[in-house]
Design a protein around this motif. Structure first.
Motif, PDB file in Angstrom:
ATOM      1  N   VAL A 188       0.856  -1.184   0.000  1.00  0.00           N
ATOM      2  CA  VAL A 188       0.000   0.000   0.000  1.00  0.00           C
ATOM      3  C   VAL A 188       0.892   1.234   0.000  1.00  0.00           C
ATOM      4  O   VAL A 188       1.800   1.353   0.823  1.00  0.00           O
ATOM      5  N   GLN A 189       0.625   2.138  -0.925  1.00  0.00           N
ATOM      6  CA  GLN A 189       1.356   3.400  -1.015  1.00  0.00           C
ATOM      7  C   GLN A 189       0.357   4.533  -1.175  1.00  0.00           C
ATOM      8  O   GLN A 189      -0.430   4.553  -2.114  1.00  0.00           O
ATOM      9  N   ALA A 190       0.402   5.482  -0.236  1.00  0.00           N
ATOM     10  CA  ALA A 190      -0.512   6.630  -0.242  1.00  0.00           C
ATOM     11  C   ALA A 190      -1.963   6.170  -0.303  1.00  0.00           C
ATOM     12  O   ALA A 190      -2.774   6.678  -1.088  1.00  0.00           O
ATOM     13  N   GLU A 191      -2.263   5.172   0.544  1.00  0.00           N
ATOM     14  CA  GLU A 191      -3.609   4.613   0.641  1.00  0.00           C
ATOM     15  C   GLU A 191      -4.086   4.005  -0.677  1.00  0.00           C
ATOM     16  O   GLU A 191      -5.283   3.863  -0.901  1.00  0.00           O
ATOM     17  N   GLU A 192      -3.181   3.647  -1.529  1.00  0.00           N
ATOM     18  CA  GLU A 192      -3.519   3.003  -2.790  1.00  0.00           C
ATOM     19  C   GLU A 192      -2.854   1.638  -2.849  1.00  0.00           C
ATOM     20  O   GLU A 192      -1.659   1.513  -2.583  1.00  0.00           O
ATOM     21  N   LYS A 193      -3.608   0.628  -3.176  1.00  0.00           N
ATOM     22  CA  LYS A 193      -3.092  -0.729  -3.241  1.00  0.00           C
ATOM     23  C   LYS A 193      -2.345  -0.944  -4.557  1.00  0.00           C
ATOM     24  O   LYS A 193      -2.887  -0.690  -5.635  1.00  0.00           O
ATOM     25  N   LYS A 194      -1.105  -1.420  -4.430  1.00  0.00           N
ATOM     26  CA  LYS A 194      -0.279  -1.701  -5.595  1.00  0.00           C
ATOM     27  C   LYS A 194       0.377  -3.067  -5.429  1.00  0.00           C
ATOM     28  O   LYS A 194       0.304  -3.668  -4.356  1.00  0.00           O
ATOM     29  N   TYR A 195       1.023  -3.502  -6.485  1.00  0.00           N
ATOM     30  CA  TYR A 195       1.703  -4.791  -6.392  1.00  0.00           C
ATOM     31  C   TYR A 195       2.873  -4.832  -7.365  1.00  0.00           C
ATOM     32  O   TYR A 195       2.908  -4.119  -8.369  1.00  0.00           O
ATOM     33  N   LEU A 196       3.847  -5.670  -7.021  1.00  0.00           N
ATOM     34  CA  LEU A 196       4.947  -6.043  -7.903  1.00  0.00           C
ATOM     35  C   LEU A 196       4.770  -7.507  -8.262  1.00  0.00           C
ATOM     36  O   LEU A 196       4.206  -8.280  -7.493  1.00  0.00           O
ATOM     37  N   HIS A 197       5.272  -7.906  -9.411  1.00  0.00           N
ATOM     38  CA  HIS A 197       5.244  -9.320  -9.776  1.00  0.00           C
ATOM     39  C   HIS A 197       6.549  -9.674 -10.464  1.00  0.00           C
ATOM     40  O   HIS A 197       7.141  -8.864 -11.183  1.00  0.00           O
ATOM     41  N   VAL A 198       6.992 -10.904 -10.229  1.00  0.00           N
ATOM     42  CA  VAL A 198       8.238 -11.420 -10.786  1.00  0.00           C
ATOM     43  C   VAL A 198       7.979 -12.816 -11.324  1.00  0.00           C
ATOM     44  O   VAL A 198       7.465 -13.684 -10.600  1.00  0.00           O
ATOM     45  N   PHE A 199       8.323 -13.045 -12.588  1.00  0.00           N
ATOM     46  CA  PHE A 199       8.273 -14.384 -13.154  1.00  0.00           C
ATOM     47  C   PHE A 199       9.514 -15.138 -12.679  1.00  0.00           C
ATOM     48  O   PHE A 199      10.643 -14.679 -12.880  1.00  0.00           O
ATOM     49  N   LEU A 200       9.297 -16.296 -12.077  1.00  0.00           N
ATOM     50  CA  LEU A 200      10.426 -17.026 -11.499  1.00  0.00           C
ATOM     51  C   LEU A 200      11.354 -17.616 -12.556  1.00  0.00           C
ATOM     52  O   LEU A 200      12.503 -17.949 -12.243  1.00  0.00           O
ATOM     53  N   ASN A 201      10.896 -17.731 -13.799  1.00  0.00           N
ATOM     54  CA  ASN A 201      11.821 -18.181 -14.830  1.00  0.00           C
ATOM     55  C   ASN A 201      12.774 -17.075 -15.262  1.00  0.00           C
ATOM     56  O   ASN A 201      13.689 -17.304 -16.060  1.00  0.00           O
ATOM     57  N   GLU A 202      12.592 -15.855 -14.733  1.00  0.00           N
ATOM     58  CA  GLU A 202      13.516 -14.753 -14.976  1.00  0.00           C
ATOM     59  C   GLU A 202      14.439 -14.510 -13.785  1.00  0.00           C
ATOM     60  O   GLU A 202      15.376 -13.715 -13.889  1.00  0.00           O
ATOM     61  N   VAL A 203      14.183 -15.172 -12.676  1.00  0.00           N
ATOM     62  CA  VAL A 203      15.016 -14.997 -11.490  1.00  0.00           C
ATOM     63  C   VAL A 203      16.357 -15.676 -11.718  1.00  0.00           C
ATOM     64  O   VAL A 203      16.419 -16.829 -12.174  1.00  0.00           O
ATOM     65  N   THR A 204      17.442 -14.972 -11.420  1.00  0.00           N
ATOM     66  CA  THR A 204      18.782 -15.524 -11.617  1.00  0.00           C
ATOM     67  C   THR A 204      19.377 -16.096 -10.344  1.00  0.00           C
ATOM     68  O   THR A 204      20.238 -16.974 -10.415  1.00  0.00           O
ATOM     69  N   ILE A 205      18.925 -15.617  -9.177  1.00  0.00           N
ATOM     70  CA  ILE A 205      19.463 -16.163  -7.928  1.00  0.00           C
ATOM     71  C   ILE A 205      18.576 -15.730  -6.771  1.00  0.00           C
ATOM     72  O   ILE A 205      17.934 -14.676  -6.801  1.00  0.00           O
ATOM     73  N   LEU A 206      18.521 -16.586  -5.753  1.00  0.00           N
ATOM     74  CA  LEU A 206      17.905 -16.293  -4.457  1.00  0.00           C
ATOM     75  C   LEU A 206      18.989 -16.494  -3.407  1.00  0.00           C
ATOM     76  O   LEU A 206      19.544 -17.588  -3.304  1.00  0.00           O
ATOM     77  N   VAL A 207      19.279 -15.462  -2.638  1.00  0.00           N
ATOM     78  CA  VAL A 207      20.407 -15.539  -1.715  1.00  0.00           C
ATOM     79  C   VAL A 207      20.020 -14.919  -0.384  1.00  0.00           C
ATOM     80  O   VAL A 207      19.353 -13.884  -0.325  1.00  0.00           O
ATOM     81  N   GLU A 208      20.428 -15.590   0.674  1.00  0.00           N
ATOM     82  CA  GLU A 208      20.190 -15.077   2.024  1.00  0.00           C
ATOM     83  C   GLU A 208      21.148 -13.926   2.307  1.00  0.00           C
ATOM     84  O   GLU A 208      22.323 -13.963   1.944  1.00  0.00           O
ATOM     85  N   ILE A 209      20.638 -12.886   2.955  1.00  0.00           N
ATOM     86  CA  ILE A 209      21.420 -11.689   3.223  1.00  0.00           C
ATOM     87  C   ILE A 209      21.963 -11.738   4.639  1.00  0.00           C
ATOM     88  O   ILE A 209      21.249 -12.114   5.579  1.00  0.00           O
ATOM     89  N   LEU A 210      23.204 -11.353   4.782  1.00  0.00           N
ATOM     90  CA  LEU A 210      23.838 -11.298   6.098  1.00  0.00           C
ATOM     91  C   LEU A 210      23.345 -10.053   6.811  1.00  0.00           C
ATOM     92  O   LEU A 210      23.811  -8.943   6.569  1.00  0.00           O
ATOM     93  N   ASN A 211      22.371 -10.234   7.676  1.00  0.00           N
ATOM     94  CA  ASN A 211      21.755  -9.109   8.376  1.00  0.00           C
ATOM     95  C   ASN A 211      21.471  -9.526   9.803  1.00  0.00           C
ATOM     96  O   ASN A 211      20.849 -10.570  10.051  1.00  0.00           O
ATOM     97  N   GLU A 212      21.939  -8.727  10.749  1.00  0.00           N
ATOM     98  CA  GLU A 212      21.780  -9.099  12.149  1.00  0.00           C
ATOM     99  C   GLU A 212      20.342  -8.954  12.642  1.00  0.00           C
ATOM    100  O   GLU A 212      19.874  -9.710  13.479  1.00  0.00           O
ATOM    101  N   GLY A 213      19.621  -7.960  12.110  1.00  0.00           N
ATOM    102  CA  GLY A 213      18.302  -7.677  12.656  1.00  0.00           C
ATOM    103  C   GLY A 213      17.151  -8.349  11.957  1.00  0.00           C
ATOM    104  O   GLY A 213      16.054  -8.401  12.503  1.00  0.00           O
ATOM    105  N   LYS A 214      17.354  -8.870  10.724  1.00  0.00           N
ATOM    106  CA  LYS A 214      16.259  -9.414   9.940  1.00  0.00           C
ATOM    107  C   LYS A 214      16.625 -10.788   9.385  1.00  0.00           C
ATOM    108  O   LYS A 214      17.780 -11.066   9.077  1.00  0.00           O
ATOM    109  N   HIS A 215      15.600 -11.639   9.267  1.00  0.00           N
ATOM    110  CA  HIS A 215      15.739 -12.893   8.533  1.00  0.00           C
ATOM    111  C   HIS A 215      15.365 -12.591   7.087  1.00  0.00           C
ATOM    112  O   HIS A 215      14.228 -12.786   6.660  1.00  0.00           O
TER     113      HIS A 215
END
Length: 827
Positions: free
Chosen positions: A288-315
């Motif tokens: 939601v941005q400025a009280e307006e519902k929006k979305y992103l979409h990604v085709f997984l056949n275009e994804v090149t990598i999924l990688v875990e990020i080294l972050n102390e505060g977030k999974h």
């Protein structure tokens, strides 16, 4: 066969026809079994011994008109008060002489065995009387019926419910459920010699010519029926399973425009099956941005990598596409718990592999890499990756994760892969895939083993000197934090410093680290004129600041396709990239121990990748890097930054004979070397990449060094002299990325140094091994692909970038400071 009996007088059946009876006698000979101690009556005598056999003609003559046969059967039924039995002679009668048998012409009259007791006839009855009430079907009529292999049977004990004039009427029966094994011959048309005399008596006496004609006509009728049944359904869509599967959840998404922050989003993974049976998936991110519902979409056949990020505060984890790799702006998502993050990572990784039809273990030609977090990734190269003109951009390479945790990894073209952990433990690849958070979803059933690793977390204590109190923790307002990381930009105290991720746990307390480059004094301090500067281990009159490093060990327990190779702890390894002349020939493998000793592994083969024992190679000082290339060229780097070449190394003498000292580039100390088929590249401690000129078979030491590029962390030279590096700094569209995979394009035999850099996945990468990719260059150009890079950012409020491209630079970073961008994924 299971009989279906209908007692309605108004129904009539065609299954009692003579053709059905013919099928009953020949098709089901193998299925008739003797029951108890009873014997069968044979229909052999009912057949016409003289007449020709054809499917259009009846196998048994129809009952004589006028009802004589029926009246005799009715009288037999009334006189005995028992159910009507099948009008066929018993096997005992069949064994009597021909003179005692009734003539063939008398078959038009049904027979009745007056002396037979019903208890001795416990078998099923073919309804010949119903067949007599129906006309004989012609061949054309048989083409319109589906009862070619159908016949009816009736248990003897059931007939007593009907009177003399009432007979069971067949409603319907079908033999269409028969399953024929295409690999075994049909037994319906032949008489089996292994049958009992009773079973053989049921087979009709037919000639081979009659059998062939009968079979041909049956096949024609079946083909005609199939054509007729499918004619009206040709316009229907193909019956392919199409399904949609959706997984939804709540995650956090890092917003890529100001104000940069984590926001709550709803995500949905939609997986569907196409008409060709392939699976594809789309990931939706609703915000939601400025009280307006929006979305992103990604085709997984275009994804090149999924990688875990080294972050102390977030999974958190990052999702890259080719466009976002150019921008250095991946999609970053975070879960509430570590388990939830791993569940999403495993599911998305498996969906990406399914979309690209990738499964199983990596090939021997695979490219291996390791992130600064210790995660292992592998990519399958294509032949057009190393073409001289229009190579495939390496930001389009797909990387999938392999379980385990390592600091560096090396491979060769025969599938031998070794790795070294942060605790200097050596590991050998077992040939499996998966492990870690992928266990149970997309991993191999075997070759997965438990693996652990230990690493140290470092923080720095900083002090400044003043005339009153001497060195103290009170610095100038412009100084760095008095407890910080190595850069001094982030405050790190003993209390607030945590393990790299929740997967790690502390296994020791904080302690002073004396093994710092440059040396320390007795208390672990290093001195310098100011922050930051070159530190040394003794105090002088010009030193106004000092620092010392504190270390604390943490441990991770995971799993992957790796087995430990005891007992020596290693610092560096190298495997010869080219294949041996014969399969039995051992593969050369060299290593550096954590104490600086040079080692050679013996009896390494694809069948025994771990080898058998170590052979020590003498040196006069500790070494830190070694590499063996084509034709058993061995180069090494000593701890003082000097370079050495090992002479006379061969399969028969794997340890060689002596070391030749090679002068390092002026005013530089080398830290790593990599040798290909003929090319030798080194990296110095200032991040400069150097190429060794003048190497010939007669003079393998070469003549001089030539500078290629700067800002290089690691280099890997392949069996075809391919050049890949981990760049320390790469200018992207929006950020400065550290630890990026880069590929040198334009490498040819007459141009071994290449021409331009092509930027790939990053940042956050620590090591890469191209030494297994022996795929020859493709002779054809790969379409219109280019190596253009985005350099002009657009308005960050849009959240996307289109940019314009220009040619890649020969150096990895222009002389400008783009500042710190919080969207960049750093080491």
């Amino acid at each position: 066969c299971k009989a279906i009996v209908c007692g309605r007088d108004t129904d009539r059946s065609q299954t009692g026809s003579s053709t059905s009876l013919l099928s009953a006698g020949c098709f089901f000979t193998d299925d008739i079994k003797e029951q108890g101690g009873s014997f069968f009556r044979s229909d052999r005598d009912l057949s016409d011994a003289e007449g020709p056999l054809a499917i259009a003609d009846t196998c048994l003559p129809s009952v004589a008109e006028g009802g004589n046969g029926n009246s005799e059967a009715d009288q037999a039924a009334d006189s005995h008060g028992a159910p009507v039995v099948d009008p066929m002679p018993s096997p005992l009668e069949e064994a009597t002489p021909d003179s005692e048998k009734r003539p063939t012409a008398d078959l038009e009259e049904p027979l009745s065995d007056e002396n037979s007791h019903p208890a001795e006839l416990q078998w099923t009855n073919i309804d010949l009387k119903e067949a007599g009430k129906n006309p004989v079907l012609s061949a054309s009529a048989l083409a319109e019926t589906s009862s070619l292999s159908s016949f009816g049977t009736l248990p003897l004990g059931v007939e007593d419910r009907y009177g003399a004039d009432e007979h069971p009427l067949w409603a319907w029966i079908s033999g269409g459920g028969c399953l024929v094994d295409s690999h075994s011959p049909l037994k319906w048309f032949t008489i089996q010699s292994g049958l009992s005399s009773s079973g053989q008596s049921l087979c009709l006496s037919i000639t081979p010519a009659q059998t062939a004609a009968w079979r041909k006509q049956i096949f024609q009728q079946l083909a005609e029926r199939t054509r007729r049944e499918l004619e009206n359904f040709r316009h229907y869509e193909q019956a392919v399973e199409q399904s949609v599967w959706v997984k939804t959840g709540t995650l956090q998404w890092w917003r890529t425009w100001k104000p940069y922050k984590w926001i709550d989003v709803r995500v949905a993974l939609e997986q569907f099956t196409g008409n060709d049976g392939t699976r594809d998936s789309i990931l939706f991110i609703y915000y939601v941005q400025a009280e307006e519902k929006k979305y992103l979409h990604v085709f997984l056949n275009e994804v090149t990598i999924l990688v875990e990020i080294l972050n102390e505060g977030k999974h958190s984890f990052a999702l890259y596409t080719p466009e976002r790799t150019k921008q250095r702006w991946p999609i970053r998502l975070a879960a509430a718990t570590e388990q939830e993050m791993h569940d999403w990572l495993a599911l998305l990784s498996m969906s990406c592999c399914e979309s690209r039809r990738i499964q199983g273990p990596p090939s021997p030609q695979a490219i291996w890499s390791v992130t600064c977090k210790g995660d292992i990734f592998v990519s399958e190269p294509t032949p057009d990756l190393e073409v001289a003109t229009h190579p495939m951009p390496c930001d389009q390479m797909f990387w999938r994760q392999i379980g385990g945790h390592l600091r560096l990894i090396e491979s060769n073209s025969r599938g031998i892969v070794w790795g070294v952990g942060y605790d200097h433990t050596a590991w050998v690849y077992t040939g499996g895939y998966g492990g870690g958070f992928l266990s149970g979803l997309a991993d191999s059933a075997d070759n997965i083993h438990a693996q652990s690793d230990v690493k140290s977390v470092y923080i720095y204590e900083n002090q400044r000197w003043n005339p009153v109190t001497g060195y103290s923790s009170r610095g100038l307002p412009t100084d760095r934090y008095m407890w910080s990381d190595a850069s001094g930009l982030q405050e790190c105290t003993k209390a607030n410093t945590k393990p790299p991720s929740p997967q790690w746990s502390w296994v020791s307390d904080w302690a002073i680290d004396f093994s710092v480059s440059g040396g320390t004094d007795r208390e672990g301090w290093q001195y310098a004129a100011d922050f930051p500067a070159s530190y040394h281990g003794h105090k002088t009159m010009k030193d106004f600041v000092r620092r010392r490093r504190w270390a604390r060990k943490c441990k991770i327990i995971t799993s992957g396709p790796w087995l430990e190779v005891p007992p020596i702890a290693l610092w560096d390894i190298s495997i010869i990239p080219e294949s041996p002349a014969t399969q039995e020939e051992c593969v050369a493998l060299w290593a550096i121990s954590d104490k600086g000793d040079v080692l050679c592994r013996l009896n390494v083969t694809p069948q025994n990748p771990a080898g058998s024992s170590w052979l020590h190679v003498g040196t006069d000082q500790p070494f830190i890097s070694v590499s063996i290339g084509g034709f058993h060229q061995v180069w090494a780097v000593a701890r003082d930054g000097s370079t050495f070449y090992r002479g006379s190394v061969s399969p028969k003498k794997p340890e060689g004979e002596c070391w030749y000292h090679i002068r390092a580039p002026p005013k530089q100390k080398l830290k790593q070397v990599s040798v290909g088929r003929t090319a030798v590249f080194t990296v110095d401690k200032n991040g400069n990449l150097w190429y060794r000129q003048g190497i010939t078979p007669n003079y393998p030491q070469g003549s001089s060094w030539e500078h290629i590029s700067n800002n290089v962390r690691k280099v890997s030279v392949g069996p075809l002299d391919q050049i890949w590096v981990i760049a320390d700094k790469v200018q992207g569209s929006h950020s400065l990325s550290r630890g990026t995979v880069c590929h040198r394009t334009g490498v040819q035999p007459m141009e071994p140094k290449g021409q331009l850099w092509d930027y790939g996945i990053g940042g956050g990468w620590e090591h890469i091994s191209i030494r297994g990719n022996a795929t020859e260059f493709s002779k054809k150009t790969s379409g219109e692909t280019t190596t253009e890079r985005l350099v002009e950012p657009t308005d960050p409020e849009v959240g996307e970038s289109e940019g314009r491209g220009d040619s890649p630079r020969s150096t990895l970073l222009v002389d400008e400071d783009p500042g710190v961008d919080r969207n960049a994924v750093q080491c």
